[in-house]
Design an enzyme around this catalytic site. Structure first.
Site, PDB file in Angstrom:
ATOM      1  N   ARG A  65       0.808  -1.224   0.000  1.00  0.00           N
ATOM      2  CA  ARG A  65       0.000   0.000   0.000  1.00  0.00           C
ATOM      3  C   ARG A  65       0.839   1.271   0.000  1.00  0.00           C
ATOM      4  O   ARG A  65       0.367   2.325  -0.436  1.00  0.00           O
ATOM      5  CB  ARG A  65      -1.012  -0.053   1.156  1.00  0.00           C
ATOM      6  CG  ARG A  65      -2.133  -1.038   0.864  1.00  0.00           C
ATOM      7  CD  ARG A  65      -2.975  -1.304   2.076  1.00  0.00           C
ATOM      8  NE  ARG A  65      -2.617  -2.548   2.727  1.00  0.00           N
ATOM      9  CZ  ARG A  65      -2.897  -2.835   3.991  1.00  0.00           C
ATOM     10  NH1 ARG A  65      -3.520  -1.953   4.742  1.00  0.00           N
ATOM     11  NH2 ARG A  65      -2.567  -4.004   4.497  1.00  0.00           N
ATOM     12  N   GLU A 102       1.398  -6.955  12.677  1.00  0.00           N
ATOM     13  CA  GLU A 102       0.233  -7.141  13.547  1.00  0.00           C
ATOM     14  C   GLU A 102      -0.408  -8.510  13.339  1.00  0.00           C
ATOM     15  O   GLU A 102      -0.873  -9.123  14.283  1.00  0.00           O
ATOM     16  CB  GLU A 102      -0.803  -6.024  13.331  1.00  0.00           C
ATOM     17  CG  GLU A 102      -1.870  -6.033  14.420  1.00  0.00           C
ATOM     18  CD  GLU A 102      -2.951  -4.970  14.277  1.00  0.00           C
ATOM     19  OE1 GLU A 102      -3.121  -4.406  13.183  1.00  0.00           O
ATOM     20  OE2 GLU A 102      -3.647  -4.735  15.284  1.00  0.00           O
TER      21      GLU A 102
HETATM   22  O1  LIG Z   1       3.051  -1.961  11.766  1.00  0.00           O
HETATM   23  P1  LIG Z   1       2.876  -3.382  11.321  1.00  0.00           P
HETATM   24  O2  LIG Z   1       2.340  -4.283  12.401  1.00  0.00           O
HETATM   25  O3  LIG Z   1       4.106  -3.923  10.675  1.00  0.00           O
HETATM   26  O4  LIG Z   1       1.704  -3.395  10.231  1.00  0.00           O
HETATM   27  C1  LIG Z   1       1.611  -2.452   9.200  1.00  0.00           C
HETATM   28  C2  LIG Z   1       1.838  -3.054   7.851  1.00  0.00           C
HETATM   29  O5  LIG Z   1       0.843  -4.058   7.576  1.00  0.00           O
HETATM   30  C3  LIG Z   1       0.212  -3.762   6.333  1.00  0.00           C
HETATM   31  O6  LIG Z   1       0.849  -4.345   5.251  1.00  0.00           O
HETATM   32  P2  LIG Z   1       0.750  -5.884   4.881  1.00  0.00           P
HETATM   33  O7  LIG Z   1       2.004  -6.547   5.340  1.00  0.00           O
HETATM   34  O8  LIG Z   1      -0.542  -6.433   5.348  1.00  0.00           O
HETATM   35  O9  LIG Z   1       0.848  -5.881   3.308  1.00  0.00           O
HETATM   36  P3  LIG Z   1      -0.058  -5.350   2.109  1.00  0.00           P
HETATM   37  O10 LIG Z   1       0.184  -3.853   2.039  1.00  0.00           O
HETATM   38  O11 LIG Z   1       0.542  -6.075   0.969  1.00  0.00           O
HETATM   39  O12 LIG Z   1      -1.491  -5.687   2.383  1.00  0.00           O
HETATM   40  C4  LIG Z   1       0.314  -2.253   6.231  1.00  0.00           C
HETATM   41  O13 LIG Z   1       0.164  -1.794   4.910  1.00  0.00           O
HETATM   42  C5  LIG Z   1       1.696  -1.989   6.779  1.00  0.00           C
HETATM   43  O14 LIG Z   1       2.703  -2.170   5.801  1.00  0.00           O
HETATM   44  N1  LIG Z   2      -5.255  -2.893  11.610  1.00  0.00           N
HETATM   45  C1  LIG Z   2      -4.755  -2.832  10.368  1.00  0.00           C
HETATM   46  N2  LIG Z   2      -5.481  -2.316   9.347  1.00  0.00           N
HETATM   47  C2  LIG Z   2      -4.946  -2.242   8.109  1.00  0.00           C
HETATM   48  N3  LIG Z   2      -3.723  -2.664   7.792  1.00  0.00           N
HETATM   49  C3  LIG Z   2      -2.976  -3.181   8.776  1.00  0.00           C
HETATM   50  N4  LIG Z   2      -1.732  -3.668   8.783  1.00  0.00           N
HETATM   51  C4  LIG Z   2      -1.445  -4.074  10.035  1.00  0.00           C
HETATM   52  N5  LIG Z   2      -2.471  -3.858  10.863  1.00  0.00           N
HETATM   53  C5  LIG Z   2      -3.445  -3.296  10.096  1.00  0.00           C
END
Ligand SMILES: O=P(O)(O)OC[C@H]1O[C@H](OP(=O)(O)OP(=O)(O)O)[C@H](O)[C@@H]1O
Ligand SMILES: Nc1ncnc2[nH]cnc12
Length: 178
Positions: A65, A102
């Site tokens: 994202r 997370e």
């Molecule tokens: O602070 P954190 O606990 O590390 O979580 C945040 C991360 O999790 C999500 O990405 P995700 O890894 O789900 O990937 P995506 O963008 O491909 O959905 C979000 O876009 C952040 O990059």
């Molecule tokens: N709560 C949340 N919502 C969207 N993206 C996430 N990536 C990690 N935690 C998330």
């Protein structure tokens, strides 16, 4: 209505996604509204320009994202854009850092030499939760000899204290409550 209230009102809220106990905050409704998307980008640019005494050389966007925001910000600031990708997606020599987030574990990679010694970087992503992803990106920048000026997000979940893991200041536009 302030820009922050406007952007917050558009966030999607999805309890128990992608797993029980996690409330997923969805930025895509902002991107579907062109005025909100423009407001978001202008807000981020204004923040970056007015907060950082030093101009960044590189905007580092996180898979996936962060890729929706980083290149726009980089082009408007006249900076390089460098992607940090999930493991196994980037060709050539890469630096690798494993991390926890997370709702799981992952691996981030950055192409060797993409950030050059001494370059000033700003990390961009949609959201900070536990800070595992942003912290891993910061480690990749440090391995390359770069310096992180700031970590910038649309949404922060400060009750998870993710920002405390980071080696530079962080900023988020919208704060989510526990
Ligand atoms: O602070 P954190 O606990 O590390 O979580 C945040 C991360 O999790 C999500 O990405 P995700 O890894 O789900 O990937 P995506 O963008 O491909 O959905 C979000 O876009 C952040 O990059
Ligand atoms: N709560 C949340 N919502 C969207 N993206 C996430 N990536 C990690 N935690 C998330």
């Amino acid at each position: 209505m302030s820009d922050v209230t406007y952007l917050k009102s558009l966030l999607g809220v999805h309890p128990d996604f992608p797993k029980k106990g996690v409330t997923f905050l969805d930025i895509f409704p902002i991107l579907r509204d062109p005025v909100a998307f423009e407001t978001l980008i202008t807000h981020l640019l204004h923040h970056i320009i007015t907060t950082n005494a030093e101009r960044p050389d590189v905007i580092v966007g996180l898979d996936a994202r962060g890729f929706l925001l980083g290149p726009i910000i980089a082009m408007r600031l006249g900076c390089a854009f460098v992607p940090v990708r999930k493991g196994g997606k980037l060709p050539g020599n890469v630096e690798v850092v494993k991390y926890a987030k997370e709702y799981g574990h992952d691996e981030f990679e950055m192409q060797s030499g993409a950030v050059k010694e001494g370059q000033k970087c700003i990390v961009i992503d949609d959201l900070i939760a536990t800070g595992g992803s942003a912290s891993a990106a910061g480690q990749l920048i440090a391995k390359s000899g770069g310096k992180t000026l700031e970590y910038v997000f649309i949404v922060g979940l400060p009750f998870l204290k993710g920002h405390e893991k980071l080696d530079a200041p962080s900023y988020w536009i919208v704060e989510a409550e526990d």
